[in-house]
Design a protein around this motif. Structure first.
Motif, PDB file in Angstrom:
ATOM      1  N   ALA A 160       0.524  -1.473  -0.213  1.00 54.78           N
ATOM      2  CA  ALA A 160      -0.435   0.370   0.074  1.00 54.78           C
ATOM      3  C   ALA A 160       0.934   0.943   0.278  1.00 54.78           C
ATOM      4  CB  ALA A 160      -1.243  -0.092   0.534  1.00 54.78           C
ATOM      5  N   GLY A 161       2.127   1.261   0.748  1.00 57.61           N
ATOM      6  CA  GLY A 161       3.240   2.211   0.354  1.00 57.61           C
ATOM      7  C   GLY A 161       3.696   2.633  -0.785  1.00 57.61           C
ATOM      8  N   LEU A 162       3.759   1.974  -1.776  1.00 49.86           N
ATOM      9  CA  LEU A 162       4.774   1.707  -2.825  1.00 49.86           C
ATOM     10  C   LEU A 162       4.302   3.000  -3.793  1.00 49.86           C
ATOM     11  CD1 LEU A 162       5.176  -1.811  -3.182  1.00 49.86           C
ATOM     12  CD2 LEU A 162       6.636  -0.577  -1.480  1.00 49.86           C
ATOM     13  N   SER A 163       3.299   2.768  -3.690  1.00 52.98           N
ATOM     14  CA  SER A 163       2.918   3.875  -4.789  1.00 52.98           C
ATOM     15  C   SER A 163       3.755   3.433  -6.497  1.00 52.98           C
ATOM     16  CB  SER A 163       3.627   5.469  -4.792  1.00 52.98           C
ATOM     17  OG  SER A 163       2.735   5.635  -2.969  1.00 52.98           O
ATOM     18  N   ALA A 164       3.403   2.213  -6.305  1.00 57.18           N
ATOM     19  CA  ALA A 164       3.808   1.873  -7.712  1.00 57.18           C
ATOM     20  C   ALA A 164       2.703   2.371  -9.245  1.00 57.18           C
ATOM     21  CB  ALA A 164       4.099   0.453  -8.042  1.00 57.18           C
ATOM     22  N   ASP A 165       3.029   2.350 -10.287  1.00 60.13           N
ATOM     23  CA  ASP A 165       1.753   1.957 -11.139  1.00 60.13           C
ATOM     24  C   ASP A 165       0.863   1.269 -11.290  1.00 60.13           C
ATOM     25  OD1 ASP A 165       3.100   4.521 -12.922  1.00 60.13           O
ATOM     26  OD2 ASP A 165       5.205   3.172 -12.676  1.00 60.13           O
ATOM     27  N   ARG A 166       1.372  -0.345 -10.586  1.00 64.61           N
ATOM     28  CA  ARG A 166       0.548  -1.509 -10.726  1.00 64.61           C
ATOM     29  C   ARG A 166       0.923  -2.233  -9.460  1.00 64.61           C
ATOM     30  NH1 ARG A 166      -1.452   1.504 -13.888  1.00 64.61           N
ATOM     31  NH2 ARG A 166      -2.399   1.252 -16.089  1.00 64.61           N
ATOM     32  N   ILE A 167       0.081  -2.911  -8.554  1.00 66.75           N
ATOM     33  CA  ILE A 167      -0.157  -3.981  -7.960  1.00 66.75           C
ATOM     34  C   ILE A 167       0.113  -4.996  -8.284  1.00 66.75           C
ATOM     35  CG2 ILE A 167       0.363  -4.189  -5.221  1.00 66.75           C
ATOM     36  CD1 ILE A 167       1.266  -1.332  -5.650  1.00 66.75           C
ATOM     37  N   ILE A 168       0.649  -6.137  -7.706  1.00 66.41           N
ATOM     38  CA  ILE A 168       0.272  -7.294  -7.672  1.00 66.41           C
ATOM     39  C   ILE A 168       0.447  -8.355  -6.717  1.00 66.41           C
ATOM     40  CG2 ILE A 168       0.656  -7.215 -10.269  1.00 66.41           C
ATOM     41  CD1 ILE A 168       2.825  -9.151  -9.830  1.00 66.41           C
ATOM     42  N   HIS A 169      -0.579  -8.838  -7.185  1.00 69.06           N
ATOM     43  CA  HIS A 169      -0.483  -9.779  -4.560  1.00 69.06           C
ATOM     44  C   HIS A 169      -0.718 -11.273  -5.129  1.00 69.06           C
ATOM     45  CE1 HIS A 169      -1.658  -6.507  -2.700  1.00 69.06           C
ATOM     46  NE2 HIS A 169      -2.723  -6.017  -3.682  1.00 69.06           N
ATOM     47  N   ASP A 170      -0.596 -11.669  -6.595  1.00 74.48           N
ATOM     48  CA  ASP A 170       0.293 -12.728  -7.428  1.00 74.48           C
ATOM     49  C   ASP A 170       0.975 -12.868  -9.233  1.00 74.48           C
ATOM     50  OD1 ASP A 170      -1.848 -13.187  -9.040  1.00 74.48           O
ATOM     51  OD2 ASP A 170      -2.874 -13.294  -7.709  1.00 74.48           O
ATOM     52  N   TRP A 171       1.188 -13.760  -8.849  1.00 73.54           N
ATOM     53  CA  TRP A 171       2.804 -13.720 -10.308  1.00 73.54           C
ATOM     54  C   TRP A 171       1.626 -13.854 -11.234  1.00 73.54           C
ATOM     55  CZ3 TRP A 171       7.425 -12.316 -10.487  1.00 73.54           C
ATOM     56  CH2 TRP A 171       7.804 -12.097  -9.096  1.00 73.54           C
ATOM     57  N   ALA A 172       0.304 -14.548 -11.609  1.00 76.32           N
ATOM     58  CA  ALA A 172      -0.581 -14.504 -12.100  1.00 76.32           C
ATOM     59  C   ALA A 172      -1.074 -13.133 -12.597  1.00 76.32           C
ATOM     60  CB  ALA A 172      -1.892 -15.313 -12.099  1.00 76.32           C
ATOM     61  N   GLY A 173      -1.002 -12.069 -11.651  1.00 78.89           N
ATOM     62  CA  GLY A 173      -1.718 -10.352 -12.165  1.00 78.89           C
ATOM     63  C   GLY A 173       0.105 -10.115 -13.030  1.00 78.89           C
ATOM     64  N   LEU A 174       1.445 -10.529 -13.450  1.00 80.03           N
ATOM     65  CA  LEU A 174       2.231 -10.070 -14.048  1.00 80.03           C
ATOM     66  C   LEU A 174       2.147  -9.695 -14.984  1.00 80.03           C
ATOM     67  CD1 LEU A 174       5.170  -8.685 -13.364  1.00 80.03           C
ATOM     68  CD2 LEU A 174       5.595 -10.892 -14.233  1.00 80.03           C
ATOM     69  N   ALA A 175       2.050 -10.772 -15.998  1.00 76.63           N
ATOM     70  CA  ALA A 175       2.162 -10.701 -17.304  1.00 76.63           C
ATOM     71  C   ALA A 175       0.974  -9.672 -17.764  1.00 76.63           C
ATOM     72  CB  ALA A 175       1.485 -12.299 -17.938  1.00 76.63           C
ATOM     73  N   PRO A 176      -0.447  -9.484 -17.532  1.00 76.47           N
ATOM     74  CA  PRO A 176      -1.559  -8.490 -17.578  1.00 76.47           C
ATOM     75  C   PRO A 176      -1.169  -6.695 -17.165  1.00 76.47           C
ATOM     76  CG  PRO A 176      -2.560 -10.042 -16.347  1.00 76.47           C
ATOM     77  CD  PRO A 176      -1.055 -10.781 -16.281  1.00 76.47           C
ATOM     78  N   ALA A 177      -0.106  -7.322 -16.438  1.00 78.40           N
ATOM     79  CA  ALA A 177      -0.064  -5.649 -15.824  1.00 78.40           C
ATOM     80  C   ALA A 177       1.306  -5.239 -16.921  1.00 78.40           C
ATOM     81  CB  ALA A 177       0.671  -5.778 -14.217  1.00 78.40           C
ATOM     82  N   LEU A 178       2.377  -5.986 -17.414  1.00 78.75           N
ATOM     83  CA  LEU A 178       3.216  -6.062 -18.019  1.00 78.75           C
ATOM     84  C   LEU A 178       2.741  -4.941 -19.023  1.00 78.75           C
ATOM     85  CD1 LEU A 178       5.996  -8.144 -18.010  1.00 78.75           C
ATOM     86  CD2 LEU A 178       6.194  -5.939 -17.104  1.00 78.75           C
ATOM     87  N   ASP A 179       1.170  -6.287 -19.728  1.00 77.91           N
ATOM     88  CA  ASP A 179       0.652  -5.564 -20.917  1.00 77.91           C
ATOM     89  C   ASP A 179       0.692  -4.073 -21.227  1.00 77.91           C
ATOM     90  OD1 ASP A 179       1.967  -7.965 -21.934  1.00 77.91           O
ATOM     91  OD2 ASP A 179       0.094  -9.133 -21.668  1.00 77.91           O
ATOM     92  N   GLU A 180      -0.427  -4.027 -19.745  1.00 75.67           N
ATOM     93  CA  GLU A 180      -1.210  -3.007 -19.884  1.00 75.67           C
ATOM     94  C   GLU A 180       0.464  -2.104 -19.789  1.00 75.67           C
ATOM     95  OE1 GLU A 180      -4.362  -0.796 -17.206  1.00 75.67           O
ATOM     96  OE2 GLU A 180      -3.494  -2.653 -16.281  1.00 75.67           O
ATOM     97  N   LEU A 181       1.218  -2.369 -18.796  1.00 76.33           N
ATOM     98  CA  LEU A 181       1.651  -1.098 -19.306  1.00 76.33           C
ATOM     99  C   LEU A 181       2.491  -0.654 -19.960  1.00 76.33           C
ATOM    100  CD1 LEU A 181       3.185  -1.192 -15.385  1.00 76.33           C
ATOM    101  CD2 LEU A 181       2.189   0.219 -16.261  1.00 76.33           C
ATOM    102  N   THR A 182       3.145  -1.576 -20.865  1.00 82.99           N
ATOM    103  CA  THR A 182       3.657  -1.580 -21.905  1.00 82.99           C
ATOM    104  C   THR A 182       3.574  -1.276 -23.228  1.00 82.99           C
ATOM    105  OG1 THR A 182       4.131  -3.714 -22.138  1.00 82.99           O
ATOM    106  CG2 THR A 182       5.828  -3.151 -20.878  1.00 82.99           C
ATOM    107  N   GLU A 183       1.944  -1.529 -23.264  1.00 78.62           N
ATOM    108  CA  GLU A 183       1.136  -1.006 -24.716  1.00 78.62           C
ATOM    109  C   GLU A 183       1.017   0.150 -24.314  1.00 78.62           C
ATOM    110  OE1 GLU A 183      -0.098  -2.160 -27.135  1.00 78.62           O
ATOM    111  OE2 GLU A 183       1.110  -4.082 -27.272  1.00 78.62           O
ATOM    112  N   THR A 184       0.099   1.158 -23.344  1.00 77.11           N
ATOM    113  CA  THR A 184      -0.322   2.273 -22.909  1.00 77.11           C
ATOM    114  C   THR A 184       1.658   2.824 -23.760  1.00 77.11           C
ATOM    115  OG1 THR A 184      -1.270   1.925 -21.265  1.00 77.11           O
ATOM    116  CG2 THR A 184      -0.252   3.942 -21.154  1.00 77.11           C
ATOM    117  N   ASN A 185       2.844   2.320 -22.548  1.00 77.54           N
ATOM    118  CA  ASN A 185       3.469   3.338 -23.145  1.00 77.54           C
ATOM    119  C   ASN A 185       4.472   3.336 -24.735  1.00 77.54           C
ATOM    120  OD1 ASN A 185       3.683   4.354 -20.360  1.00 77.54           O
ATOM    121  ND2 ASN A 185       5.151   2.829 -19.869  1.00 77.54           N
ATOM    122  N   SER A 186       3.742   2.536 -24.979  1.00 73.30           N
ATOM    123  CA  SER A 186       4.964   2.304 -26.676  1.00 73.30           C
ATOM    124  C   SER A 186       3.795   3.054 -26.894  1.00 73.30           C
ATOM    125  CB  SER A 186       3.900   1.176 -27.522  1.00 73.30           C
ATOM    126  OG  SER A 186       2.950   0.371 -26.795  1.00 73.30           O
TER     127      SER A 186
END
Length: 224
Positions: free
Chosen positions: A198-224
């Protein structure tokens, strides 16, 4: 053709759980100087910083010579523990290795690490876990200012040739997030590490490894 993207991982508290040996080595370092060991939460809150910065935070009242001895004691104790425990000195968090292997299998994804570990410590961890060849860039505290200075991320970007808009830092501490922000790249905070998500202020927070791929896809697509 898809432009390459770079996923930069912190190590301790993100990929592996090394707190047992970190705490034991820290206890040895303080005991060697006859000093009281700081509380567990305080020790873990500084994981990710370089050792000089860590001991400045934890033992700032001591002189530089004392802190230098404490660093040496810590390194010796940690090396002994690593030799005794092998790969179990820093076991993967559940799902971490599988996540790395999935990403490594993507032709457009490059992997890197940016860690407060020493070069020797990182190399031995990679050897213990059979990770040789997985990371295209290895950035350690031996070669750069401590996090959150952005030097490690900048070096990884230069080494791989990936644009900032296609790079993401994955870590468990505010030092990782602040480093990413200073380098101009996106960040993903993990919820299982050594600092509260809660204190990290990251662009996305994931709570398991299953959340990594969609978060990466969203961030790299948004920033591309």
């Amino acid at each position: 053709m898809t432009e390459p993207r770079l996923v930069i991982f912190d190590v301790d508290g993100t990929l592996v759980d090394s707190q047992r040996d970190i705490l034991a080595a820290m206890a040895a370092a303080f005991a060697a100087e006859g000093l009281a060991v700081p509380p567990r939460e305080r020790v873990l809150s500084g994981v990710g910083l370089s050792l000089p910065e860590t001991f400045l935070r934890l033992a700032g009242a001591q002189g530089q010579d004392v802190r230098a001895r404490m660093i040496a004691s810590y390194c010796a104790a940690y090396a002994d523990l690593r030799q005794a425990h092998g790969a179990e000195s820093s076991p993967f968090y559940p799902g971490a290795r599988a996540a790395l292997d999935r990403l490594a299998g993507e032709p457009f994804t490059l992997l890197a690490v940016a860690t407060g570990k020493s070069r020797r410590g990182l190399d031995r961890l990679i050897e213990a876990h059979g990770l040789e060849g997985l990371f295209h860039s290895r950035q350690t505290a031996d070669d750069h200012p401590s996090k959150p200075h952005p030097a490690m991320i900048r070096a990884a970007l230069d080494e791989t040739g990936v644009a900032r808009a296609r790079a993401v830092m994955v870590g468990d501490t505010r030092f990782d997030v602040e480093m990413a922000r200073a380098a101009g790249i996106a960040s993903i905070g993990v919820g299982w590490g050594y600092q509260p998500a809660a204190g990290l202020s990251a662009d996305r927070i994931i709570h398991d490894w299953a959340g990594l791929a969609p978060a990466l896809d969203e961030l790299t697509e948004t920033n591309s």
